[in-house]
Motif scaffolding. Structure first.
Motif, PDB file in Angstrom:
ATOM      1  N   TYR A 101       0.829  -1.202   0.000  1.00  0.00           N
ATOM      2  CA  TYR A 101       0.000   0.000   0.000  1.00  0.00           C
ATOM      3  C   TYR A 101       0.862   1.250   0.000  1.00  0.00           C
ATOM      4  O   TYR A 101       1.952   1.269   0.566  1.00  0.00           O
ATOM      5  CB  TYR A 101      -0.932  -0.003   1.223  1.00  0.00           C
ATOM      6  CG  TYR A 101      -1.845  -1.200   1.211  1.00  0.00           C
ATOM      7  CD1 TYR A 101      -3.075  -1.138   0.584  1.00  0.00           C
ATOM      8  CD2 TYR A 101      -1.449  -2.407   1.786  1.00  0.00           C
ATOM      9  CE1 TYR A 101      -3.906  -2.242   0.543  1.00  0.00           C
ATOM     10  CE2 TYR A 101      -2.278  -3.511   1.740  1.00  0.00           C
ATOM     11  CZ  TYR A 101      -3.500  -3.428   1.120  1.00  0.00           C
ATOM     12  OH  TYR A 101      -4.322  -4.530   1.065  1.00  0.00           O
ATOM     13  N   LEU A 102       0.326   2.288  -0.627  1.00  0.00           N
ATOM     14  CA  LEU A 102       0.982   3.588  -0.661  1.00  0.00           C
ATOM     15  C   LEU A 102      -0.025   4.645  -0.226  1.00  0.00           C
ATOM     16  O   LEU A 102      -1.134   4.690  -0.746  1.00  0.00           O
ATOM     17  CB  LEU A 102       1.481   3.901  -2.077  1.00  0.00           C
ATOM     18  CG  LEU A 102       2.063   5.295  -2.308  1.00  0.00           C
ATOM     19  CD1 LEU A 102       3.355   5.495  -1.501  1.00  0.00           C
ATOM     20  CD2 LEU A 102       2.332   5.521  -3.798  1.00  0.00           C
ATOM     21  N   ALA A 124       4.782  -0.515  -5.993  1.00  0.00           N
ATOM     22  CA  ALA A 124       4.453   0.530  -5.020  1.00  0.00           C
ATOM     23  C   ALA A 124       5.628   1.497  -4.863  1.00  0.00           C
ATOM     24  O   ALA A 124       5.432   2.711  -4.786  1.00  0.00           O
ATOM     25  CB  ALA A 124       4.094  -0.098  -3.684  1.00  0.00           C
ATOM     26  N   GLU A 125       6.845   0.969  -4.840  1.00  0.00           N
ATOM     27  CA  GLU A 125       8.032   1.820  -4.713  1.00  0.00           C
ATOM     28  C   GLU A 125       8.219   2.703  -5.944  1.00  0.00           C
ATOM     29  O   GLU A 125       8.649   3.848  -5.834  1.00  0.00           O
ATOM     30  CB  GLU A 125       9.269   0.971  -4.460  1.00  0.00           C
ATOM     31  CG  GLU A 125       9.283   0.372  -3.064  1.00  0.00           C
ATOM     32  CD  GLU A 125      10.395  -0.642  -2.842  1.00  0.00           C
ATOM     33  OE1 GLU A 125      10.993  -1.131  -3.830  1.00  0.00           O
ATOM     34  OE2 GLU A 125      10.658  -0.957  -1.659  1.00  0.00           O
ATOM     35  N   GLU A 126       7.859   2.179  -7.104  1.00  0.00           N
ATOM     36  CA  GLU A 126       7.925   2.963  -8.343  1.00  0.00           C
ATOM     37  C   GLU A 126       6.994   4.179  -8.255  1.00  0.00           C
ATOM     38  O   GLU A 126       7.389   5.301  -8.582  1.00  0.00           O
ATOM     39  CB  GLU A 126       7.522   2.059  -9.518  1.00  0.00           C
ATOM     40  CG  GLU A 126       7.512   2.712 -10.870  1.00  0.00           C
ATOM     41  CD  GLU A 126       7.000   1.755 -11.942  1.00  0.00           C
ATOM     42  OE1 GLU A 126       6.209   2.218 -12.806  1.00  0.00           O
ATOM     43  OE2 GLU A 126       7.353   0.557 -11.918  1.00  0.00           O
ATOM     44  N   PHE A 127       5.769   3.969  -7.781  1.00  0.00           N
ATOM     45  CA  PHE A 127       4.822   5.073  -7.620  1.00  0.00           C
ATOM     46  C   PHE A 127       5.242   5.996  -6.479  1.00  0.00           C
ATOM     47  O   PHE A 127       5.028   7.200  -6.541  1.00  0.00           O
ATOM     48  CB  PHE A 127       3.404   4.529  -7.413  1.00  0.00           C
ATOM     49  CG  PHE A 127       2.698   4.204  -8.696  1.00  0.00           C
ATOM     50  CD1 PHE A 127       1.786   5.081  -9.253  1.00  0.00           C
ATOM     51  CD2 PHE A 127       2.953   3.010  -9.360  1.00  0.00           C
ATOM     52  CE1 PHE A 127       1.132   4.792 -10.447  1.00  0.00           C
ATOM     53  CE2 PHE A 127       2.311   2.705 -10.550  1.00  0.00           C
ATOM     54  CZ  PHE A 127       1.404   3.599 -11.103  1.00  0.00           C
ATOM     55  N   GLU A 134       4.301   7.119   1.767  1.00  0.00           N
ATOM     56  CA  GLU A 134       4.857   5.997   2.528  1.00  0.00           C
ATOM     57  C   GLU A 134       4.189   4.696   2.119  1.00  0.00           C
ATOM     58  O   GLU A 134       2.993   4.660   1.873  1.00  0.00           O
ATOM     59  CB  GLU A 134       4.638   6.202   4.030  1.00  0.00           C
ATOM     60  CG  GLU A 134       5.557   7.219   4.653  1.00  0.00           C
ATOM     61  CD  GLU A 134       5.429   7.226   6.159  1.00  0.00           C
ATOM     62  OE1 GLU A 134       5.613   6.157   6.791  1.00  0.00           O
ATOM     63  OE2 GLU A 134       5.124   8.302   6.698  1.00  0.00           O
ATOM     64  N   ASN A 135       5.000   3.625   2.102  1.00  0.00           N
ATOM     65  CA  ASN A 135       4.497   2.296   1.790  1.00  0.00           C
ATOM     66  C   ASN A 135       4.174   1.530   3.065  1.00  0.00           C
ATOM     67  O   ASN A 135       4.820   1.730   4.099  1.00  0.00           O
ATOM     68  CB  ASN A 135       5.509   1.502   0.967  1.00  0.00           C
ATOM     69  CG  ASN A 135       5.589   1.975  -0.462  1.00  0.00           C
ATOM     70  OD1 ASN A 135       4.602   2.405  -1.029  1.00  0.00           O
ATOM     71  ND2 ASN A 135       6.768   1.891  -1.041  1.00  0.00           N
ATOM     72  N   TYR A 136       3.182   0.626   2.957  1.00  0.00           N
ATOM     73  CA  TYR A 136       2.729  -0.160   4.092  1.00  0.00           C
ATOM     74  C   TYR A 136       2.403  -1.577   3.654  1.00  0.00           C
ATOM     75  O   TYR A 136       2.044  -1.808   2.507  1.00  0.00           O
ATOM     76  CB  TYR A 136       1.450   0.448   4.704  1.00  0.00           C
ATOM     77  CG  TYR A 136       1.638   1.840   5.239  1.00  0.00           C
ATOM     78  CD1 TYR A 136       1.993   2.055   6.566  1.00  0.00           C
ATOM     79  CD2 TYR A 136       1.466   2.956   4.410  1.00  0.00           C
ATOM     80  CE1 TYR A 136       2.176   3.346   7.056  1.00  0.00           C
ATOM     81  CE2 TYR A 136       1.648   4.241   4.898  1.00  0.00           C
ATOM     82  CZ  TYR A 136       2.005   4.422   6.219  1.00  0.00           C
ATOM     83  OH  TYR A 136       2.189   5.690   6.705  1.00  0.00           O
TER      84      TYR A 136
END
Length: 148
Positions: A101-102, A124-127, A134-136
């Motif tokens: 998740y972002l 997700a890291e790309e976006f 933050e990613n979750y």
């Protein structure tokens, strides 16, 4: 003699019971289905979500945060299927527990949590690189949203 008449009826009732208890997701009818939590129409193919109970009951949501809020009042162990929309491929539903998740202010979601799901951590890291935020994981996301 009367038993011969009852056999087809009993067979039909058993078949109807088996068919009606399927534990599988139904396609979301965008623009028609309503969110089970906030009652808004579900129109966004990039942020919708749904779960199916072990008894086969369907619950559809216009945003991931609506599903998480709804689940906070329920036993997640009673759920057979948890799905979220894959932001990277609108209309595709992915497993909520394995999604990444972002939360990014640059990607608006229907209920304002700015929460999107992705099929992989790398996506997700790309976006995240492009839009910030933050990613979750599923677990850390539920903790984050319960802190509010």
């Amino acid at each position: 003699m009367k038993i011969n008449y009852l056999k087809p009826i009993i067979g039909f009732v058993v078949l109807l019971f088996i068919v009606s208890c399927k534990v599988e997701p139904q396609a979301i009818e965008y623009g028609k289905d309503q969110c089970s939590y906030c009652k808004m129409n579900i129109v966004d193919k990039t942020h919708a979500s749904q779960y199916v109970t072990k008894k086969g009951k369907q619950f559809k949501f216009d945003a991931i945060e609506c599903m998480i809020n709804d689940l906070s009042n329920k036993n997640e162990g009673d759920m057979a299927i948890l799905l979220v929309a894959n932001y990277g491929n609108p209309g595709e539903m992915i497993n909520a527990k394995t999604a990444t998740y972002l939360i990014s202010k640059e990607i608006k979601s229907p209920m304002g949590a700015n929460l999107s799901a992705f099929s992989s951590k790398s996506k997700a890291e790309e976006f995240q690189q492009k839009y910030g935020g933050e990613n979750y994981t599923w677990i850390t996301l539920k903790q984050k949203l319960s802190d509010k």
